[in-house]
Design a protein around this motif. Structure first.
Motif, PDB file in Angstrom:
ATOM      1  N   VAL A 141       0.832  -1.207   0.000  1.00  0.00           N
ATOM      2  CA  VAL A 141       0.000   0.000   0.000  1.00  0.00           C
ATOM      3  C   VAL A 141       0.864   1.254   0.000  1.00  0.00           C
ATOM      4  N   ASN A 142       2.036   1.177   0.609  1.00  0.00           N
ATOM      5  CA  ASN A 142       2.952   2.324   0.560  1.00  0.00           C
ATOM      6  C   ASN A 142       3.553   2.464  -0.835  1.00  0.00           C
ATOM      7  N   ALA A 143       3.969   1.338  -1.420  1.00  0.00           N
ATOM      8  CA  ALA A 143       4.557   1.373  -2.766  1.00  0.00           C
ATOM      9  C   ALA A 143       3.540   1.845  -3.804  1.00  0.00           C
ATOM     10  N   GLU A 144       2.263   1.528  -3.597  1.00  0.00           N
ATOM     11  CA  GLU A 144       1.217   1.922  -4.535  1.00  0.00           C
ATOM     12  C   GLU A 144       0.754   3.359  -4.327  1.00  0.00           C
ATOM     13  N   GLY A 145       1.302   4.033  -3.320  1.00  0.00           N
ATOM     14  CA  GLY A 145       0.941   5.433  -3.084  1.00  0.00           C
ATOM     15  C   GLY A 145      -0.375   5.623  -2.357  1.00  0.00           C
ATOM     16  N   LEU A 146      -0.892   4.549  -1.737  1.00  0.00           N
ATOM     17  CA  LEU A 146      -2.148   4.674  -0.990  1.00  0.00           C
ATOM     18  C   LEU A 146      -1.921   5.330   0.370  1.00  0.00           C
ATOM     19  N   LEU A 147      -0.684   5.329   0.833  1.00  0.00           N
ATOM     20  CA  LEU A 147      -0.308   6.062   2.035  1.00  0.00           C
ATOM     21  C   LEU A 147       0.397   7.336   1.583  1.00  0.00           C
ATOM     22  N   ASP A 148       0.801   8.133   2.542  1.00  0.00           N
ATOM     23  CA  ASP A 148       1.579   9.325   2.214  1.00  0.00           C
ATOM     24  C   ASP A 148       3.027   8.883   2.079  1.00  0.00           C
ATOM     25  N   ASP A 149       3.349   8.264   0.928  1.00  0.00           N
ATOM     26  CA  ASP A 149       4.650   7.633   0.765  1.00  0.00           C
ATOM     27  C   ASP A 149       5.810   8.631   0.810  1.00  0.00           C
ATOM     28  N   VAL A 150       5.562   9.861   0.357  1.00  0.00           N
ATOM     29  CA  VAL A 150       6.620  10.865   0.383  1.00  0.00           C
ATOM     30  C   VAL A 150       6.969  11.234   1.821  1.00  0.00           C
ATOM     31  N   ARG A 151       5.947  11.487   2.634  1.00  0.00           N
ATOM     32  CA  ARG A 151       6.205  11.825   4.039  1.00  0.00           C
ATOM     33  C   ARG A 151       6.748  10.616   4.799  1.00  0.00           C
ATOM     34  N   ASN A 152       6.283   9.428   4.437  1.00  0.00           N
ATOM     35  CA  ASN A 152       6.834   8.221   5.056  1.00  0.00           C
ATOM     36  C   ASN A 152       8.337   8.130   4.814  1.00  0.00           C
TER      37      ASN A 152
END
Length: 291
Positions: A141-152
């Motif tokens: 879900v992080n790799a797919e951009g469903l989370l705030d991957d940049v801030r992560n």
């Protein structure tokens, strides 16, 4: 298992070198200092000595007029020289590499934490923090951009570094405190030492709270991950519904088709809602990680 945690502000190439240099870090902690580089014109003493010995062997063989000895010397001497020259050069290259690593590690002293420097309690907390961060950053879900991957990508390494930095200070101060009070103390000293011990415990509790916040976020992400994968699987099944319907119709098993297909659609809708809820929960948990 995490061996070295590096300040995210360290350039990527230097940080990679630090993480890969645990063996040198451990040697440094034991007091190791690299040997200074050899001066110009020096450094081939071993090779020169061996070449001298080889030449002497040839001379002795000639003087003794022993043909067998001469042939042996002529064959063995070059092999001996080449072997030792190669060994000498290999050791020098390794020494040079370790000197460079040593200088790099000294330059960045205070901007990395070696897990072996932490006490047992702190090391366990660092492992928990690292696992939580890894679980989030490596999730689909992080790799797919469903989370705030940049801030992560920015905040999670910063959180792990801050936890590691605090644990390093806590471990060092706790070790000094224990050493001071190990041999017994007077009531006057105890009156001062006990509140300081509570301060150490309070600091550890604060770090534990940081780690638990990371773990809550990771748990929410894991739930979103589960829902996302199930949602993807259901969508794959829905995409093949017409094939199932065709097969059922041809086989005359229509009585089993409708309820199963309807259930598939309901499950897809429920999983979609579950995914949205779990992603929302993950985003809410992430907000609590803000400094």
């Amino acid at each position: 298992m995490v061996d070295v945690v590096v300040d995210p502000g360290v350039p990527a190439d230097d940080a990679r070198l630090i993480r890969q240099s645990k063996h040198v870090l451990i040697k440094m902690r034991r007091g190791w200092v690299p040997v200074p580089p050899p001066k110009a014109g020096v450094g081939r003493s071993t090779t020169i000595t061996v070449m001298t010995v080889a030449a002497l062997l040839v001379i002795i063989a000639v003087m003794s007029r022993g043909l067998g000895m001469l042939l042996l010397a002529l064959v063995a001497a070059p092999v001996l020289v080449l072997t030792l020259v190669h060994t000498d050069l290999g050791e020098e290259e390794q020494a040079t590499a370790e000197r460079e690593i040593y200088e790099q590690l000294r330059w960045y002293e205070g901007r990395y934490v070696l897990a072996d420097d932490l006490d047992e309690s702190s090391r366990r907390l660092l492992i928990r923090a690292h696992r939580a961060v890894t679980a989030v950053t490596e999730s689909t879900v992080n790799a797919e951009g469903l989370l705030d991957d940049v801030r992560n990508a920015v905040m999670l390494p910063a959180q792990e570094w801050e936890i590691a930095r605090l644990l390093a200070k806590l471990s060092a101060l706790r070790a000094k405190h224990r050493k001071t009070v190990t041999d017994g103390i007077s009531p006057e000293v105890a009156a001062v030492a006990e509140p300081l011990a509570r301060a150490l415990d309070s600091s550890e509790d604060a770090v534990v709270a940081r780690v638990e916040a990371l773990e809550r976020y990771a748990a929410n992400v894991a739930e979103a991950e589960r829902a996302y994968r199930a949602h993807q699987q259901i969508e794959e099944l829905r995409g093949r519904i017409h094939q199932y319907e065709e097969l059922v119709a041809e086989s005359g098993a229509d009585g089993f088709a409708v309820p199963e297909i309807e259930r598939l659609s309901r499950d897809a809708d429920q999983l979609d809602q579950a995914l949205r809820r779990s992603l929302h929960s993950a985003h809410e948990a992430f907000r609590h990680l803000d400094p």
